[in-house]
Enzyme design. Structure first.
Site, PDB file in Angstrom:
ATOM      1  N   ASN A   9       0.950  -1.036   0.184  1.00  0.00           N
ATOM      2  CA  ASN A   9       0.225  -0.055   0.142  1.00  0.00           C
ATOM      3  C   ASN A   9       0.892   1.388   0.073  1.00  0.00           C
ATOM      4  O   ASN A   9       1.533   1.623   1.071  1.00  0.00           O
ATOM      5  CB  ASN A   9      -1.036   0.023   1.411  1.00  0.00           C
ATOM      6  CG  ASN A   9      -1.684   1.016   1.124  1.00  0.00           C
ATOM      7  OD1 ASN A   9      -1.806   2.143   0.665  1.00  0.00           O
ATOM      8  ND2 ASN A   9      -2.698   1.041   2.287  1.00  0.00           N
ATOM      9  N   ARG A  92      -2.524  -2.197  -3.419  1.00  0.00           N
ATOM     10  CA  ARG A  92      -3.754  -1.300  -3.262  1.00  0.00           C
ATOM     11  C   ARG A  92      -3.615   0.061  -4.242  1.00  0.00           C
ATOM     12  O   ARG A  92      -2.803   0.733  -3.943  1.00  0.00           O
ATOM     13  CB  ARG A  92      -3.953  -0.790  -1.691  1.00  0.00           C
ATOM     14  CG  ARG A  92      -5.052   0.132  -1.481  1.00  0.00           C
ATOM     15  CD  ARG A  92      -5.018   0.940  -0.220  1.00  0.00           C
ATOM     16  NE  ARG A  92      -6.142   1.675  -0.208  1.00  0.00           N
ATOM     17  CZ  ARG A  92      -6.225   2.894   0.615  1.00  0.00           C
ATOM     18  NH1 ARG A  92      -5.450   2.939   1.515  1.00  0.00           N
ATOM     19  NH2 ARG A  92      -7.263   3.406   0.539  1.00  0.00           N
ATOM     20  N   HIS A 180     -12.416   3.794  -0.795  1.00  0.00           N
ATOM     21  CA  HIS A 180     -12.098   3.145   0.461  1.00  0.00           C
ATOM     22  C   HIS A 180     -12.868   1.566   0.170  1.00  0.00           C
ATOM     23  O   HIS A 180     -13.295   0.821   1.257  1.00  0.00           O
ATOM     24  CB  HIS A 180     -12.662   3.644   1.895  1.00  0.00           C
ATOM     25  CG  HIS A 180     -11.953   4.685   2.184  1.00  0.00           C
ATOM     26  ND1 HIS A 180     -12.287   5.969   2.788  1.00  0.00           N
ATOM     27  CD2 HIS A 180     -10.359   4.845   2.547  1.00  0.00           C
ATOM     28  CE1 HIS A 180     -11.425   6.654   3.088  1.00  0.00           C
ATOM     29  NE2 HIS A 180     -10.147   6.078   2.918  1.00  0.00           N
ATOM     30  N   ARG A 240      -7.491  16.778   4.176  1.00  0.00           N
ATOM     31  CA  ARG A 240      -8.324  17.143   2.993  1.00  0.00           C
ATOM     32  C   ARG A 240      -9.851  17.751   3.471  1.00  0.00           C
ATOM     33  O   ARG A 240     -10.302  17.499   4.454  1.00  0.00           O
ATOM     34  CB  ARG A 240      -8.774  15.779   2.034  1.00  0.00           C
ATOM     35  CG  ARG A 240      -7.422  15.056   1.401  1.00  0.00           C
ATOM     36  CD  ARG A 240      -7.772  13.892   0.963  1.00  0.00           C
ATOM     37  NE  ARG A 240      -7.198  12.557   1.529  1.00  0.00           N
ATOM     38  CZ  ARG A 240      -7.420  11.357   1.556  1.00  0.00           C
ATOM     39  NH1 ARG A 240      -8.373  11.094   0.623  1.00  0.00           N
ATOM     40  NH2 ARG A 240      -6.787  10.512   2.006  1.00  0.00           N
ATOM     41  N   GLU A 378      -7.579  -4.126   5.100  1.00  0.00           N
ATOM     42  CA  GLU A 378      -7.459  -3.709   3.763  1.00  0.00           C
ATOM     43  C   GLU A 378      -6.479  -4.782   2.919  1.00  0.00           C
ATOM     44  O   GLU A 378      -6.753  -5.409   1.981  1.00  0.00           O
ATOM     45  CB  GLU A 378      -7.128  -2.612   3.419  1.00  0.00           C
ATOM     46  CG  GLU A 378      -8.259  -1.349   3.418  1.00  0.00           C
ATOM     47  CD  GLU A 378      -7.880  -0.224   3.599  1.00  0.00           C
ATOM     48  OE1 GLU A 378      -7.188   0.071   4.880  1.00  0.00           O
ATOM     49  OE2 GLU A 378      -8.291   0.895   3.257  1.00  0.00           O
TER      50      GLU A 378
END
Ligand code: ADP
Length: 407
Positions: A9, A92, A180, A240, A378
């Protein structure tokens, strides 16, 4: 015979990785991180119980490429695996656009297509691609498998993907995608095995980490997400903005003569919790701070999260389950309580004791909505996709164990 999967990732300043073996089941045997790329690079590897297996750092200021960093990791993986074969490397990837809607083996041609999506996820996609190129250069024969955060949302109905923009923009891919997805797919699977009644109903999962979003799922499938065309939309995040009036961007261009790069820097890296507080992007720091600006950032975060969760009740037509996950969602009773307090009108009632313990179910028995805390994974989702894709590609040679893992 058991084989292994390495998941990667890759972000702007770190590469997280995890190593799994698979035989009858997938087993995580190590995980690690190469951090502060471009500053004081170092990497550490831990075993499944958190024990430190290896630590290495480079002198301050040494500029290292993804290849420089990945090389030592792959060498360590080979040594650690002994005779076990590394079967694939799973990556990912934040944005698959309309091109990649399922896990895909990536070669140079696929990478060129993927690179066209760079502008859609400038904070992530170039780093994702750099790591894949590095892995391809270091291990040319090793399958590199891309797993996309957008794929899980391909079940979103057209109405949820549409912007009120001229049709020609839609035709060139300007639409809402959702992100996500690997996290939500993992949560949907966990729910299916631990709470099948809730899983088959109307669920909203809130992934609250440095990046934050919420996803509405009906019977385990995504029907809408708070994130849209890019991973900038929706909830307030570490750095963000989340949803922002497009007029603000026009104002920055017109009144401050800002370029696209300058605005990108502001909305992706200098806003969110960091922007509001002026102190930190890290929720733990803000919760521990006595500064009023920190309290304002936390207040805005929980307000926006509750607003987006409430909006996602619309496509579901009601709510049976609410799941909190990722760093903040899994570990912060205070944030979960503040969000749930704003959603009491939905019949949500949380049990303060269960919430304080980060228990798997934090709602009271009488709550109209079951509220849960489910740790996301993940990396495990990527590893599962790799095993499934490998089995698909070599179905004739696949062992029964591999075939069993496909489901
Ligand atoms: P990423 O999106 O980078 O994977 P994580 O899911 O690890 O991020 O989440 C990181 C966020 O989780 C940070 O804001 C961190 O402060 C927050 N966090 C982690 N533990 C706690 C905690 N105990 N209480 C509050 N926030 C926490």
């Amino acid at each position: 015979m058991s084989e292994a999967i390495l998941t990667l990732n890759a972000g702007s300043s770190s590469i997280k990785f995890a190593l799994f073996t698979f035989n009858h089941a997938l087993t995580n045997i190590a995980h690690g991180e190469m951090a502060d790329i471009g500053d004081i690079p170092h990497f550490s590897i831990h075993g499944p119980h958190g024990e430190l297996l290896l630590e290495k750092s480079w002198p301050h200021g040494e500029a290292l490429s993804h290849e420089d960093l990945l090389g030592p990791v792959l060498e360590w993986v080979d040594q650690h695996l002994g005779g076990t074969k590394l079967a694939a490397c799973g990556h990912r990837i934040v944005h698959g656009g309309d091109i990649f809607t399922a896990p895909t083996r990536l070669d140079q041609t696929a990478l060129e297509k993927l690179a066209t999506l760079d502008p859609l996820a400038p904070l992530h996609e170039p780093h994702n691609i750099a790591a894949i190129r590095a892995a391809l250069a270091l291990r040319p024969g090793l399958p590199q498998i891309g797993c996309f955060d957008t794929s899980f949302h391909k079940t979103m109905p057209a109405v949820a993907t549409r912007f009120a923009l001229p049709r020609n923009l839609r035709n060139e891919g300007v639409r809402r995608y959702g992100f996500h997805g690997l996290s939500y797919e993992y949560i949907a699977g966990q729910l299916h095995s631990t709470a099948p009644d809730v899983a088959s109903g109307r669920v909203i999962a809130a992934h609250l980490g440095n990046g934050a979003s919420a996803c509405a799922m009906s019977n385990g499938q995504s029907v809408d997400s708070s994130m849209g065309f890019t991973a900038l939309d929706g909830l307030i995040m570490g750095t963000r903005t989340g949803t922002l009036d497009a007029g603000v961007l026009l104002y920055l261009m017109q009144a401050h003569s800002m370029s696209a790069d300058e605005i990108t820097d502001i909305v992706y890296k200098k806003s969110g919790l960091l922007g509001i507080s002026g102190i930190s992007a890290d929720m733990r720091v803000l919760l521990a701070s006595k500064a009023p600006e920190a309290a304002e950032a936390v207040e805005s975060f929980t307000y926006a999260a509750a607003q987006h969760i409430a909006a996602l009740v619309v496509p579901l037509g009601g709510l049976d389950g609410l799941v909190f996950t990722a760093g903040i969602g899994e570990h912060s009773p205070e944030i979960r309580a503040a969000i749930c307090a704003r959603l009491q009108w939905l019949g949500i009632a949380i049990d303060p004791l269960a919430n304080a313990k980060n228990a798997p179910v934090i709602s009271k028995a009488a709550s109209a909505v079951e509220v849960m805390v489910i740790p996301t994974n993940e990396e495990a989702m990527i590893a599962r996709h790799c095993v499934a894709l490998l089995a698909q590609h070599s179905i004739d040679q696949a062992t029964p164990d591999v075939l069993a893992l496909r489901t």
